[in-house]
Design an enzyme around this catalytic site. Structure first.
Site, PDB file in Angstrom:
ATOM      1  N   GLU A  40       6.923   3.486  -7.055  1.00 46.81           N
ATOM      2  CA  GLU A  40       6.024   2.365  -7.287  1.00 46.81           C
ATOM      3  C   GLU A  40       5.715   2.386  -8.785  1.00 46.81           C
ATOM      4  OE1 GLU A  40       2.667   2.662  -4.690  1.00 46.81           O
ATOM      5  OE2 GLU A  40       1.672   0.945  -5.617  1.00 46.81           O
ATOM      6  N   ARG A 268       6.559  17.195   0.417  1.00 43.51           N
ATOM      7  CA  ARG A 268       6.463  16.900  -1.009  1.00 43.51           C
ATOM      8  C   ARG A 268       6.274  18.184  -1.794  1.00 43.51           C
ATOM      9  NH1 ARG A 268       2.964  13.269  -3.403  1.00 43.51           N
ATOM     10  NH2 ARG A 268       3.471  11.799  -1.790  1.00 43.51           N
ATOM     11  N   LYS A 278      -1.132  10.642  -9.105  1.00 44.53           N
ATOM     12  CA  LYS A 278      -1.018   9.688 -10.220  1.00 44.53           C
ATOM     13  C   LYS A 278      -2.392   9.237 -10.700  1.00 44.53           C
ATOM     14  CE  LYS A 278       3.173   7.365  -8.745  1.00 44.53           C
ATOM     15  NZ  LYS A 278       3.615   6.100  -8.146  1.00 44.53           N
TER      16      LYS A 278
HETATM   17  P1  ATP Z   1       1.494   6.621  -4.732  1.00 44.27           P
HETATM   18  O1  ATP Z   1       0.304   7.246  -4.126  1.00 44.27           O
HETATM   19  O2  ATP Z   1       1.201   5.841  -5.951  1.00 44.27           O
HETATM   20  O3  ATP Z   1       2.418   5.941  -3.751  1.00 44.27           O
HETATM   21  P2  ATP Z   1       3.584   8.572  -4.968  1.00 44.27           P
HETATM   22  O4  ATP Z   1       3.447   9.856  -5.686  1.00 44.27           O
HETATM   23  O5  ATP Z   1       3.914   8.541  -3.533  1.00 44.27           O
HETATM   24  O6  ATP Z   1       2.257   7.874  -5.283  1.00 44.27           O
HETATM   25  P3  ATP Z   1       5.784   6.756  -5.451  1.00 44.27           P
HETATM   26  O7  ATP Z   1       6.081   6.043  -6.705  1.00 44.27           O
HETATM   27  O8  ATP Z   1       5.494   5.947  -4.256  1.00 44.27           O
HETATM   28  O9  ATP Z   1       4.597   7.712  -5.783  1.00 44.27           O
HETATM   29  O10 ATP Z   1       6.925   7.813  -5.151  1.00 44.27           O
HETATM   30  C1  ATP Z   1       8.294   7.542  -5.259  1.00 44.27           C
HETATM   31  C2  ATP Z   1       9.053   8.515  -4.417  1.00 44.27           C
HETATM   32  O11 ATP Z   1       8.814   9.831  -4.862  1.00 44.27           O
HETATM   33  C3  ATP Z   1       8.648   8.454  -2.976  1.00 44.27           C
HETATM   34  O12 ATP Z   1       9.804   8.510  -2.172  1.00 44.27           O
HETATM   35  C4  ATP Z   1       7.793   9.657  -2.779  1.00 44.27           C
HETATM   36  O13 ATP Z   1       7.857  10.111  -1.468  1.00 44.27           O
HETATM   37  C5  ATP Z   1       8.411  10.646  -3.783  1.00 44.27           C
HETATM   38  N1  ATP Z   1       7.416  11.611  -4.220  1.00 44.27           N
HETATM   39  C6  ATP Z   1       6.214  11.361  -4.751  1.00 44.27           C
HETATM   40  N2  ATP Z   1       5.538  12.499  -4.986  1.00 44.27           N
HETATM   41  C7  ATP Z   1       6.355  13.509  -4.605  1.00 44.27           C
HETATM   42  C8  ATP Z   1       6.248  14.940  -4.581  1.00 44.27           C
HETATM   43  N3  ATP Z   1       5.138  15.561  -5.011  1.00 44.27           N
HETATM   44  N4  ATP Z   1       7.291  15.647  -4.111  1.00 44.27           N
HETATM   45  C9  ATP Z   1       8.397  15.043  -3.691  1.00 44.27           C
HETATM   46  N5  ATP Z   1       8.567  13.719  -3.674  1.00 44.27           N
HETATM   47  C10 ATP Z   1       7.560  12.945  -4.117  1.00 44.27           C
HETATM   48 MG    MG Z   2       4.167   6.378  -2.587  1.00 45.14          MG
END
Ligand code: ATP
Ligand code: MG
Length: 567
Positions: A40, A268, A278
């Site tokens: 995102e 994660r 974030k």
């Molecule tokens: P938000 O709460 O803004 O959605 P997010 O950390 O999930 O935050 P995204 O941009 O939606 O951010 O994440 C993009 C991809 O990265 C998604 O597939 C998410 O599952 C993965 N991702 C995010 N944080 C982690 C993490 N700590 N470890 C592994 N994968 C992650």
């Molecule tokens: Mg997300």
């Protein structure tokens, strides 16, 4: 670990690879493996995203597949363009390239709208006139059923009319939403008539003001996967409970014969001493607690890059930690270990004095200078040998000298000898101080026969300590920024009554302005990495370092100074 065990572990598949191999055996999806990374664009990528990137791109590489980069931009907001650009830069820097152009969920708004109409026509979605607050209250709890909306059984015609009018901008934000008609008594809260569309009167960074209704994540995500022909939609564990909904939406739009994406969840990445939210990272930036998203103390990819991490070290780390099915916390020392491991093989050794103390070698001729020869990297002889000037006036580290040294102090002290690395043995004869008693200079003598590598008896003489040094008149000035962990607590956001900012490390940045580097570093390129001997790994700051005004960042010390063993 024995070699055999290691190679066995290499061969064993992680659970996602097992699923993929099973699919390949069954010729599911016609043998295609197609993954995606779906950020995102509402912040910079961090090391957790790096894990997901390495996983998604890595799976496609391993199985001859493809990976899309898809921006999940269903939530319009102003700053998105900066984030889109930074995300593309970070993915490329990590060493991956996506298939074709980047994709955007917003490209599918028209298709998603048509599918919403289709679902309404099949009697499985309805427009609800209640406020989002009331809808949320009516959802119930995991143990208590939800309450059905009084608008749930509207006629298909009425729903179509209202949804079209929602799209045409007749209603204010919060006035109406479109909901899937599933089951208000489902034990899975996500199946209790989830919202599919809401009215948002915000300009979108790509579609401008074309739309005033926007799809919710759950309705957009699986359908985007489907549109792109994604076979394995890998996401983090918190989406496990969303999977039935992911599948429900797909069932309702699916055409027989198409590839149906499968959602697979993994744990994660959580790292000790690190925050990964974030929102919290943004707070650190906005409150100027750090100097921007690329501050070398940030766990962002751009921060790690500026700190001196290499893509290889990050990929190796992602590979080492593997993919887990249950949440866990990885020790940040493991990340630092991957980095040391990589830099040990690739970084040239150089001599730099961070807190200089001047030394005058009184029996060395004033106008003489000579060169000593040093290996660039004892780990790799192909990296060659360089010459370093030696002269009468030198600098050593202040803490390599002690006036009242304890017995075990194997560095320089009055009347004691040390070897200057790759050069001579010197002896401290006199300590010079200013009027306040501060040591300003040492007078030493050297043994002219003791030059390293000269083959003389004296060159082989063992003395207890070996110090790094630079020749004063040849040295290059630099600013060196000593970075350390940003938090002093293992789980800064794991405390109920305390804010994560209560655990900031007051010593996470120390700036040294008067450092003396060996002359070979004069034209060091931004981002080039070195081992400053005895001190650690350092890199040229890619943002602030300029020719004539060098700035180095400490990437990591040589040893893990946080480990109890090394304390
Ligand atoms: P938000 O709460 O803004 O959605 P997010 O950390 O999930 O935050 P995204 O941009 O939606 O951010 O994440 C993009 C991809 O990265 C998604 O597939 C998410 O599952 C993965 N991702 C995010 N944080 C982690 C993490 N700590 N470890 C592994 N994968 C992650
Ligand atoms: Mg997300």
């Amino acid at each position: 670990m024995t070699e055999r065990k290691e190679s066995e572990e290499r061969k064993s598949l992680n659970f996602i690879e097992s699923i993929i191999e099973e699919d390949l055996r069954n010729n599911k999806n016609n043998g295609i493996v197609y993954t995606r990374f779906p950020p995102e664009p509402n912040g910079y990528l961090h090391i957790g995203h790096a894990k997901s990137i390495c996983l998604n791109f890595g799976l496609a590489q391993k199985y001859n597949g493809k990976t899309n980069l898809r921006f999940d931009d269903t939530n319009p907001s102003k700053e998105e363009v900066e984030y889109v650009d930074s995300i593309m830069e970070d993915v490329r820097w990590l060493g991956f390239d996506w298939e074709g152009e980047p994709h955007f969920a917003s490209d599918y708004f028209e298709q998603l709208y048509e599918w919403a109409i289709k679902i309404i026509k099949s009697g499985k979605a309805y427009v609800d006139d209640q406020t989002p607050e009331l809808i949320s209250q009516q959802r119930g709890t995991p143990t208590k059923k939800g309450i059905e909306s009084p608008f749930r059984n509207r006629s298909i015609e009425e729903n179509l009319d209202l949804f079209t009018r929602m799209k045409d901008g007749e209603f204010a934000e919060g006035e109406r939403v479109l909901r899937a008609k599933i089951d208000m008594a489902s034990p899975n809260m996500h199946m209790r008539d989830p919202i599919m569309y809401r009215v948002l009167r915000k300009e979108h960074h790509r579609t401008g003001n074309k739309w005033c209704i926007y799809p919710m994540y759950d309705f957009a995500h699986g359908q985007s996967d489907y549109i792109e022909g994604i076979t394995h939609s890998v996401c983090t564990l918190e989406f496990e409970v969303h999977r039935p909904l992911y599948e429900w939406f797909l069932e309702n739009v699916f055409t027989e014969g198409d590839i149906k994406p499968r959602q697979i969840e993994f744990a994660r990445l959580n790292l000790s001493y690190t925050i990964m939210s974030k929102r919290k990272l943004l707070e650190l930036v906005q409150k100027n607690i750090v100097n921007g998203w690329d501050d070398p103390r940030m766990p962002t990819i751009t921060g790690l890059r500026r700190r001196g991490f290499t893509p290889e070290a990050i990929r190796k780390f992602a590979d080492t930690i593997g993919v887990a099915k249950r949440d866990n916390v990885i020790d940040v020392a493991l990340l630092e270990h991957s980095l040391r491991d990589d830099l040990n093989k690739t970084a040239s050794r150089v001599m730099s004095v961070l807190n200089p103390l001047k030394i005058v070698i009184t029996n060395y001729p004033e106008d003489k200078e000579e060169f000593v020869r040093i290996e660039n990297n004892p780990e790799d002889e192909n990296m060659g040998i360089r010459e370093m000037p030696f002269s009468r006036e030198l600098y050593i580290e202040q803490d390599d000298f002690m006036e009242d040294a304890p017995k075990k102090f194997f560095r320089l002290a009055p009347d004691k000898e040390v070897r200057l690395k790759a050069a001579y043995i010197i002896k401290c004869e006199q300590v010079i101080k200013d009027s306040e008693g501060n040591i300003t200079e040492l007078r030493c003598t050297y043994d002219p026969d003791s030059k390293s590598g000269s083959g003389t008896e004296a060159s082989k003489r063992k003395v207890k300590g070996t110090l790094h040094w630079v020749s004063a008149k040849h040295a290059v000035d630099a600013e060196v920024r000593l970075y350390d962990r940003l938090f002093v607590d293992e789980a800064p956001d794991g405390h109920k009554d305390k804010d994560f900012k209560d655990f900031l490390n007051p010593e996470s940045l120390q700036i040294l302005k008067n450092c003396k580097l060996e002359p070979s570093l004069k034209n060091a390129e931004p981002e080039s990495k070195y081992q400053f001997q005895r001190l650690g790994y350092f890199c040229v700051d890619r943002r602030d370092s300029k020719p004539g005004n060098l700035v180095f960042n400490r990437t990591v010390p040589l040893k893990d100074s946080w480990s109890k063993q090394n304390k």
